[in-house]
Design an enzyme around this catalytic site. Structure first.
Site, PDB file in Angstrom:
ATOM      1  N   ALA A  14       0.830  -1.196   0.000  1.00 49.50           N
ATOM      2  CA  ALA A  14       0.000   0.000   0.000  1.00 49.50           C
ATOM      3  C   ALA A  14       0.868   1.250   0.000  1.00 49.50           C
ATOM      4  O   ALA A  14       1.873   1.325   0.693  1.00 49.50           O
ATOM      5  CB  ALA A  14      -0.926   0.003   1.216  1.00 49.50           C
ATOM      6  N   CYS A  15       0.493   2.231  -0.808  1.00 51.27           N
ATOM      7  CA  CYS A  15       1.256   3.476  -0.851  1.00 51.27           C
ATOM      8  C   CYS A  15       0.445   4.586  -0.196  1.00 51.27           C
ATOM      9  O   CYS A  15      -0.749   4.452   0.018  1.00 51.27           O
ATOM     10  CB  CYS A  15       1.616   3.848  -2.285  1.00 51.27           C
ATOM     11  N   GLY A  16       1.095   5.683   0.080  1.00 52.19           N
ATOM     12  CA  GLY A  16       0.436   6.809   0.715  1.00 52.19           C
ATOM     13  C   GLY A  16      -0.383   7.619  -0.276  1.00 52.19           C
ATOM     14  O   GLY A  16      -0.039   7.751  -1.439  1.00 52.19           O
TER      15      GLY A  16
END
Length: 88
Positions: A14-16
């Site tokens: 998951a990325c920001g």
């Protein structure tokens, strides 16, 4: 093995994501400054304009400054609301 499409083992990928919006639709410099702050805070997650040729990376999406464009380009600018519309 899970019985759904969700697999928690992929959570590390998951990325920001950050979003700033003014619900009154008032264009202000403060909104842009807040968006730039989010980009700075997400840099450690890879939020950079890494590939300028493909558009891969991160950035800020803003509303077209209609009055400014009309002042600079005059009648060449299409009618307000006629561009970037999903309905027509």
């Amino acid at each position: 093995m899970t019985k759904t499409l969700y697999d928690p083992s992929f959570e590390h990928d998951a990325c920001g994501v950050g979003m700033v919006a003014d619900l009154s639709a008032t264009p202000t410099n403060a909104t842009i400054l807040d968006a730039l702050t989010i980009l700075e805070n997400l840099e450690h997650r890879g939020a950079t304009g890494s590939d300028v040729d493909s558009g891969d990376g991160a950035g800020v999406l803003i509303q077209m400054p209609d009055a400014f464009l009309r002042e600079v380009y005059g009648d060449v600018v299409p009618p307000a609301g006629s561009t970037g519309s999903l309905t027509g």
